[in-house]
Design an enzyme around this catalytic site. Structure first.
Site, PDB file in Angstrom:
ATOM      1  N   THR A 135       0.818  -1.206   0.000  1.00 58.39           N
ATOM      2  CA  THR A 135       0.000   0.000   0.000  1.00 58.39           C
ATOM      3  C   THR A 135       0.856   1.262   0.000  1.00 58.39           C
ATOM      4  O   THR A 135       2.003   1.242   0.467  1.00 58.39           O
ATOM      5  CB  THR A 135      -0.890  -0.022   1.268  1.00 58.39           C
ATOM      6  N   ASP A 136       0.251   2.363  -0.457  1.00 51.13           N
ATOM      7  CA  ASP A 136       0.967   3.648  -0.400  1.00 51.13           C
ATOM      8  C   ASP A 136       1.091   4.155   1.043  1.00 51.13           C
ATOM      9  O   ASP A 136       1.866   5.059   1.325  1.00 51.13           O
ATOM     10  CB  ASP A 136       0.278   4.694  -1.279  1.00 51.13           C
ATOM     11  N   GLU A 137       0.312   3.562   1.968  1.00 49.01           N
ATOM     12  CA  GLU A 137       0.321   4.073   3.348  1.00 49.01           C
ATOM     13  C   GLU A 137       1.671   3.879   4.037  1.00 49.01           C
ATOM     14  O   GLU A 137       1.957   4.546   5.032  1.00 49.01           O
ATOM     15  CB  GLU A 137      -0.790   3.414   4.166  1.00 49.01           C
ATOM     16  N   TYR A 184      -1.762  -0.477  11.056  1.00 40.29           N
ATOM     17  CA  TYR A 184      -1.919  -1.143   9.755  1.00 40.29           C
ATOM     18  C   TYR A 184      -0.715  -0.886   8.865  1.00 40.29           C
ATOM     19  O   TYR A 184      -0.076  -1.822   8.359  1.00 40.29           O
ATOM     20  CB  TYR A 184      -3.206  -0.658   9.054  1.00 40.29           C
ATOM     21  N   LYS A 188       2.206  -3.397   7.385  1.00 40.82           N
ATOM     22  CA  LYS A 188       2.466  -3.585   5.952  1.00 40.82           C
ATOM     23  C   LYS A 188       3.927  -3.237   5.638  1.00 40.82           C
ATOM     24  O   LYS A 188       4.571  -3.912   4.838  1.00 40.82           O
ATOM     25  CB  LYS A 188       1.529  -2.716   5.108  1.00 40.82           C
TER      26      LYS A 188
END
Ligand code: NAD
Ligand code: DAU
Length: 378
Positions: A135-137, A184, A188
Site C-alpha cells: 500500500t501507499d500508506e 496497519y 504492511k
C-alpha cells in the site's frame, strides 16, 4: 510461464478481482485461492467462477506454516500473488496484534514456505516469483500544501474529468523513505521489508507494488465508499472524520487487478512499482460525488442526502494526504488505467445498488455461512 499460482486473500475485495481475472484469462494455469475467511473474506464474491476447472479454494491461515508448506507441495506452486492481510486502518487502531499476526507473521510464514519449497525444486528459483501487494500508506503522509488544489501535472485516464487536482507538489515515489503511522501501515511496512529481505538474503525472486486507495464492487462496507453508499440508501448518518479535508488518491479496482497481472508477468524481479491513477480527492468532495450519484440513481432530488453528512471525531493519527506517482509503471511496462473516475464511480454505485442482496448478506452475517454451505464435506 508460471502454471500453479497461489493467490492469497482471494476472497477479499481486491483479491477476488485478481482471482477472477486470472481464472478467466489463464485457463491453462491452476489458480489456488488461499484465504482464512476472516470477517473480510466472502466467497460470494467469487460465485461466478467457483465451478471453473482451473480454480481451487483452500481455507487456511497464512500464518499456519505447516499448512502453507503442504499447499506449496501439493499444488507445486511456482508463483505467489500475496494479498491476504488485515486491511482496515480503524480496526488496526483497536486491535494491532491481529495485524502483526497476519500481515507480519503471515507474510513471513508464506515467504519461508515458498523458500523451502522452491529450494527443494531441481530448478530452484528459476521461473518462480513471490509478488507482494502493498500500500501507499507505508510512505507516511504528504502535506496539504495547496488546500484548494492545483492543476495536477500528471493526469491520466483514471483522473477525474471534473477536476484534475493535486493538493501538494510532492508525490510518493518508489524511492520515498518508509514512514508508516498507523498499526496497519506499520505492519504492511514490516511485511514489505521481510519480502525484500528474502530477496537480498536468500536470492528469492520477489517483487513489491504499492497502490493507492481502490474502489469498486465487492469492497467490504467498513470502507468509506461502500459504507456511505449503503448508509445513503438506508437514510443513515454518513460519519465524516475530522473536517473531511484529508486527501486520498482513488483507483478503480479492476485497473489495479490489470496492473497486478502485467507486473506478475512482466515486472522486473526485486523491483518496486507504485500503482495509482493521479486521482486525488478531498474526502468531503468525494463524498458529495457519491451522494450525488446515489441520489440520482435512486431518483431522489439533487442534494437530498447531503443532510446525512455528520462530522465525527477524527481518526487518531489520520494521514493527511496520499498521492502516488505511478509514472515508472507507465513508462517501463506501459500500464495505463482504463476507467475515468466519473465512469468508475457510476459503475460502482450502480453495482452496490443492483446487488443489495450481496450487501444484505454481509450486514445480516449470512455470508459467513456460504463456505459451509458450498464447501463443507467436499
Ligand atoms: P480485504 O480486507 O478486502 O481482504 C483481505 C482478505 O484476506 C480477506 O479475504 C481475508 O479473509 C483474508 N485474510 C485475512 N487474514 C488472513 C490470514 N491470516 N490468512 C489468510 N487469509 C487472510 O483487503 P483488500 O482491500 O482486498 O486488500 C488486499 C491487499 O491489498 C492487502 O494486502 C492490502 O494491504 C492491499 N491494498 C489494499 C488497498 C485498498 O484500497 N483496499 C490499496 C492498496 C493495497
Ligand atoms: O491507501 C491505500 C489504503 O486505502 C489501503 O492500504 C487500505 O487497506 C484501505 O483500507 C484504504 O485505507 P483508508 O484508510 O484510506 O480507507 P478508508 O476507506 O478506511 O478511508 C478513506 C478515507 O475516508 C480516510 O481518509 C478516512 C475517511 N473515512 C473513512 C471511513 C470508513 C471517513 O471520513 N469516514 C468513514 O466512516
Amino acid at each position: 510461464m508460471k502454471r500453479n499460482i497461489l493467490i492469497t486473500g482471494g476472497a477479499g475485495f481486491i483479491g477476488s478481482h485478481v482471482v477472477r481475472l486470472f481464472v478467466n484469462k489463464y485457463p491453462d494455469c491452476r489458480i489456488v485461492n488461499l484465504d482464512k475467511l476472516t470477517y473480510a473474506g466472502n466467497l460470494e464474491n467469487l460465485k461466478d467462477i467457483e465451478g471453473k476447472a482451473n480454480y481451487t479454494f483452500v481455507k487456511a491461515d497464512i500464518a499456519d506454516l505447516d499448512t502453507i508448506r503442504r499447499v506449496f507441495q501439493e499444488y507445486r506452486i511456482d508463483g505467489v500473488i500475496h494479498l491476504a492481510a488485515e486491511s482496515h486502518v480503524d480496526r488496526s487502531i483497536k486491535d494491532p496484534f491481529c495485524f502483526a499476526h497476519t500481515n507480519v507473521m503471515g507474510t513471513l510464514s508464506l515467504l519461508q514456505a515458498a523458500k523451502e519449497y522452491w529450494e527443494s525444486c531441481p530448478e530452484r528459483y528459476e521461473g518462480k516469483l513471490f509478488y507482494h501487494i502493498s500500500t501507499d500508506e507505508v510512505y507516511g503522509a504528504l502535506e496539504l500544501t495547496d488546500p484548494e488544489g492545483i492543476e495536477s501535472p500528471f493526469a491520466t485516464a483514471a483522473s477525474s474529468s471534473e477536476h484534475h487536482l493535486a493538493f501538494g507538489s510532492e508525490f510518493f515515489l518508489e524511492t520515498t523513505k518508509y514512514n508508516p503511522h498507523s498499526p496497519y501501515s506499520a505492519s504492511k511496512a514490516a511485511s514489505d521489508h521481510f519480502v525484500r529481505a528474502y530477496h537480498d538474503t536468500y536470492g528469492m525472486p520477489t517483487l513489491v507494488t504499492n497502490c493507492s486507495n481502490n474502489y469498486g464492487p465487492y469492497q467490504f462496507p467498513e470502507k468509506l465508499i461502500p459504507l456511505f453508499i449503503n448508509n445513503i440508501r438506508h437514510g443513515k448518518p454518513l460519519p465524516v472524520y475530522g473536517k473531511g479535508e484529508n486527501v486520498r488518491d482513488w483507483l478503480f479496482v479492476e485497473d489495479h487487478a490489470r496492473a497486478i497481472d502485467l507486473i506478475f508477468h512482466k515486472g522486473k524481479v526485486a523491483d518496486t512499482y507504485n500503482i495509482g491513477g493521479f486521482n486525488e480527492w478531498k474526502n468531503i468532495d468525494l463524498i458529495k460525488v457519491v451522494i450525488r450519484t446515489v441520489d440520482r440513481l435512486l431518483g431522489n432530488p439533487e442534494g437530498h442526502s447531503e443532510r446525512l453528512i455528520t462530522y465525527v471525531t477524527d481518526r487518531p493519527g489520520h494521514d493527511m494526504r496520499y498521492a502516488i506517482d505511478s509514472r515508472k509503471l507507465q513508462r517501463e511496462l506501459g500500464w495505463e488505467p482504463s476507467l475515468q473516475f466519473e465512469e468508475g464511480i457510476e459503475k460502482t454505485v450502480r453495482w452496490y445498488l443492483d446487488h443489495q442482496d450481496w450487501m444484505d448478506h454481509i450486514t445480516s452475517g449470512a455470508y459467513e455461512n456460504y463456505y459451509n454451505d458450498m464447501y463443507a464435506g467436499r
